[in-house]
Write a protein that holds these residues in place. Structure first.
Motif, PDB file in Angstrom:
ATOM      1  N   ALA A  10       0.934  -1.250  -0.013  1.00 12.60           N
ATOM      2  CA  ALA A  10      -0.065   0.138   0.145  1.00 12.60           C
ATOM      3  C   ALA A  10       0.954   1.181   0.036  1.00 12.60           C
ATOM      4  CB  ALA A  10      -1.024  -0.060   1.165  1.00 12.60           C
ATOM      5  N   ILE A  11       2.051   1.311   0.734  1.00 13.83           N
ATOM      6  CA  ILE A  11       2.714   2.282   0.652  1.00 13.83           C
ATOM      7  C   ILE A  11       3.592   2.567  -0.750  1.00 13.83           C
ATOM      8  CG2 ILE A  11       5.212   2.941   1.656  1.00 13.83           C
ATOM      9  CD1 ILE A  11       4.187   1.701   4.325  1.00 13.83           C
ATOM     10  N   ALA A  13       2.129   1.553  -3.393  1.00 11.86           N
ATOM     11  CA  ALA A  13       1.253   1.965  -4.297  1.00 11.86           C
ATOM     12  C   ALA A  13       0.715   3.434  -4.155  1.00 11.86           C
ATOM     13  CB  ALA A  13      -0.062   0.884  -4.195  1.00 11.86           C
ATOM     14  N   ALA A  14       1.020   3.906  -3.149  1.00 13.96           N
ATOM     15  CA  ALA A  14       0.845   5.550  -2.848  1.00 13.96           C
ATOM     16  C   ALA A  14       1.897   6.271  -3.155  1.00 13.96           C
ATOM     17  CB  ALA A  14       0.434   5.645  -1.370  1.00 13.96           C
TER      18      ALA A  14
END
Length: 94
Positions: A10-11, A13-14
């Motif tokens: 998620a990190i 992807a952000a």
């Protein structure tokens, strides 16, 4: 570990490119001559696993030792502090 991997993804992807892994150390007081691994610290095996998992996801990993003072059984009573050990040589050897 799978939950950590999901967070790392998620990190990434952000748009993130790095994480910081804290490692808690504990000093009994500002003038204490010894330092110990805090009971809240990850085991070295867990820390190594997190490091390797983050690297595998393409993240840079920063390792940050955090030194807290106090003898309390609860994390809320530990304090960030400037240190002034009575015997600096003994403190670094501990």
């Amino acid at each position: 570990m799978e939950a950590a991997v999901q967070q790392f993804r998620a990190i990434k992807a952000a748009g993130g490119n790095s994480i910081i892994l804290d490692y808690a150390l504990q000093n009994g007081s500002v003038t204490s001559n010894t330092v110990n691994v805090s009971e809240w610290a990850f085991s070295l095996d867990t820390l190594s696993g997190l490091f390797n998992a983050a690297k595998a996801e393409g993240l840079d990993v920063w390792f940050k030792p955090v030194l807290l003072t106090g003898n309390s059984g609860t994390n809320n009573d530990l304090q960030w502090a400037s240190l002034n050990p009575a015997n600096a040589q003994q403190w670094f050897q501990s």
